[in-house]
Design an enzyme around this catalytic site. Sequence first.
Site, PDB file in Angstrom:
ATOM      1  N   ASP A  40      83.744  25.510  44.662  1.00  0.00           N
ATOM      2  CA  ASP A  40      83.896  25.902  45.981  1.00  0.00           C
ATOM      3  C   ASP A  40      84.575  25.484  47.301  1.00  0.00           C
ATOM      4  O   ASP A  40      84.340  23.914  46.668  1.00  0.00           O
ATOM      5  CB  ASP A  40      83.027  26.722  46.389  1.00  0.00           C
ATOM      6  CG  ASP A  40      82.649  27.232  47.825  1.00  0.00           C
ATOM      7  OD1 ASP A  40      83.760  27.984  47.713  1.00  0.00           O
ATOM      8  OD2 ASP A  40      81.977  26.357  48.753  1.00  0.00           O
ATOM      9  N   ASP A  42      83.923  25.634  51.717  1.00  0.00           N
ATOM     10  CA  ASP A  42      83.962  25.341  52.482  1.00  0.00           C
ATOM     11  C   ASP A  42      82.120  25.394  52.218  1.00  0.00           C
ATOM     12  O   ASP A  42      81.709  25.980  51.785  1.00  0.00           O
ATOM     13  CB  ASP A  42      83.591  26.922  53.268  1.00  0.00           C
ATOM     14  CG  ASP A  42      84.965  27.228  54.071  1.00  0.00           C
ATOM     15  OD1 ASP A  42      85.360  26.077  54.348  1.00  0.00           O
ATOM     16  OD2 ASP A  42      86.316  28.227  53.655  1.00  0.00           O
ATOM     17  N   GLU A  87      75.254  38.625  54.671  1.00  0.00           N
ATOM     18  CA  GLU A  87      75.630  37.217  53.413  1.00  0.00           C
ATOM     19  C   GLU A  87      74.580  36.410  52.977  1.00  0.00           C
ATOM     20  O   GLU A  87      74.260  36.555  51.174  1.00  0.00           O
ATOM     21  CB  GLU A  87      76.557  36.303  54.011  1.00  0.00           C
ATOM     22  CG  GLU A  87      77.117  34.997  52.690  1.00  0.00           C
ATOM     23  CD  GLU A  87      78.168  34.100  53.005  1.00  0.00           C
ATOM     24  OE1 GLU A  87      77.914  32.704  52.526  1.00  0.00           O
ATOM     25  OE2 GLU A  87      78.558  34.653  53.433  1.00  0.00           O
ATOM     26  N   ALA A 156      86.907  31.386  48.704  1.00  0.00           N
ATOM     27  CA  ALA A 156      87.271  33.084  49.780  1.00  0.00           C
ATOM     28  C   ALA A 156      87.791  32.682  51.473  1.00  0.00           C
ATOM     29  O   ALA A 156      87.744  33.227  51.637  1.00  0.00           O
ATOM     30  CB  ALA A 156      85.755  33.425  50.282  1.00  0.00           C
ATOM     31  N   LYS A 204      84.801  36.113  43.155  1.00  0.00           N
ATOM     32  CA  LYS A 204      84.734  35.153  42.450  1.00  0.00           C
ATOM     33  C   LYS A 204      85.109  35.283  41.167  1.00  0.00           C
ATOM     34  O   LYS A 204      86.222  35.036  40.405  1.00  0.00           O
ATOM     35  CB  LYS A 204      84.467  33.914  43.112  1.00  0.00           C
ATOM     36  CG  LYS A 204      84.473  33.694  44.757  1.00  0.00           C
ATOM     37  CD  LYS A 204      83.901  31.986  44.845  1.00  0.00           C
ATOM     38  CE  LYS A 204      84.008  31.625  46.033  1.00  0.00           C
ATOM     39  NZ  LYS A 204      83.754  30.387  46.071  1.00  0.00           N
ATOM     40  N   ASP A 229      77.848  26.166  46.924  1.00  0.00           N
ATOM     41  CA  ASP A 229      76.622  26.805  47.978  1.00  0.00           C
ATOM     42  C   ASP A 229      75.961  27.503  48.061  1.00  0.00           C
ATOM     43  O   ASP A 229      75.487  27.785  48.976  1.00  0.00           O
ATOM     44  CB  ASP A 229      77.347  26.076  48.957  1.00  0.00           C
ATOM     45  CG  ASP A 229      78.157  26.400  49.899  1.00  0.00           C
ATOM     46  OD1 ASP A 229      78.074  27.207  50.917  1.00  0.00           O
ATOM     47  OD2 ASP A 229      78.873  27.660  49.370  1.00  0.00           O
TER      48      ASP A 229
END
Length: 291
Positions: A40, A42, A87, A156, A204, A229
Site C-alpha cells: 500500500d 499512504d 472506515e 486507493a 483492492k 496499514d
Amino acid sequence: MLPIPELNNPSVCMRDPQRVQDILMSMQKSGSNTLQVISDFDMTLTRFAYEGKRCPTCHNILDNSKLISNDCKEKLKELLNTYYPIEIDSSRSIEEKLPLMVEWWTKAHDLLVEQRIRKDLLATVVRESEARLREGFQLFFNHLHEHSIPLLIFSAGIGDILEEVIRQAGVFHSNVKVFSNYMDFDESGVLKAFKGELIHIYNKREGALLNTGHFQELRTRPNVLLLGDSLGDLTMADGVQDMENILKIGFLNDKVEERKQSYLDSYDIVLVKDETLEVPNAVLLYLTGNK
C-alpha cells in the site's frame, strides 16, 4: 530464535513468532529471484505523522493545495469527518463499509473534477506539501531495484500524485509499478474525470484480479512480502498465482488498542506506531542474503 534482530524492536508484535521464522527461512531458501513486494502507499510507505502532526495522504496533498477552492476544501473536510470514522470503525463489517467507501471516494473525485485542476501544477503541489516517505525509504526502494525485485504499489489514492512523490524522492525506479486512481486530463491539460474502475480501500482484491496480466508476468515469483496499514490491504496479493509463501507486515498507526487484536489475527508482523521502514528493510536484507 528469530533470524532478524529488528524483530525484537519494541514496536513489533507477532501472534506466532515461530510461523514468522518458518516463512522467512522458506523464503530466504528460495532466493530473491522468487520474491515480489506488494505494498500500500499512504501511511504504509509514507509516514502517518511527523513531529506530532499528521502527514498528508495523496488525496490530502491535493485537498490542502492552492489548486482547490476554500469552498471545495470545506466540502472535502465534511466528507472526511463523515466517512473516516466509518472506515476505521472496528465494530462494522467490511460488507457494511463497502458502499459507504465507494460513496466517499466518488463524491470526493466529483468535487476534484469540478476544480478544473491543471496537470502542469501537480509537481509544484507535491513539492510544497508535507508529504513524507517513511524513514529508511531510500534503502527500501534502492535495494529492491538493485536486486531486480518487482515492487507493486497498490493505492486507493491518486496515482498521479503518488508517482510524483516517489519521483521527487528520487526512487521511482524501473522495477516499480503502480495500480491506483489516475486522473484523466483533456487536451488542454485540465482534469475532466478519473480513469477506469475506482480503487478504494476495500476493493483492492478486485483490482488485483483485474490486473492478472501483471501477475502472470511474475508467476516465477511465488514469494510475496506484503506491506499495508489496513485490513483492506490484505487482499492485494489475491492476484498472485501459485503462491508459495506470503509474509504480511501491517503498520498499526491509529486507534491502536481497539484494532490491535484484529491486526494480530490478520498480519504476521504488526508494527505499532512505528514511523520507519526499519523492520521491512531488515526483512529484505535477510531475504536477499545481506544478513
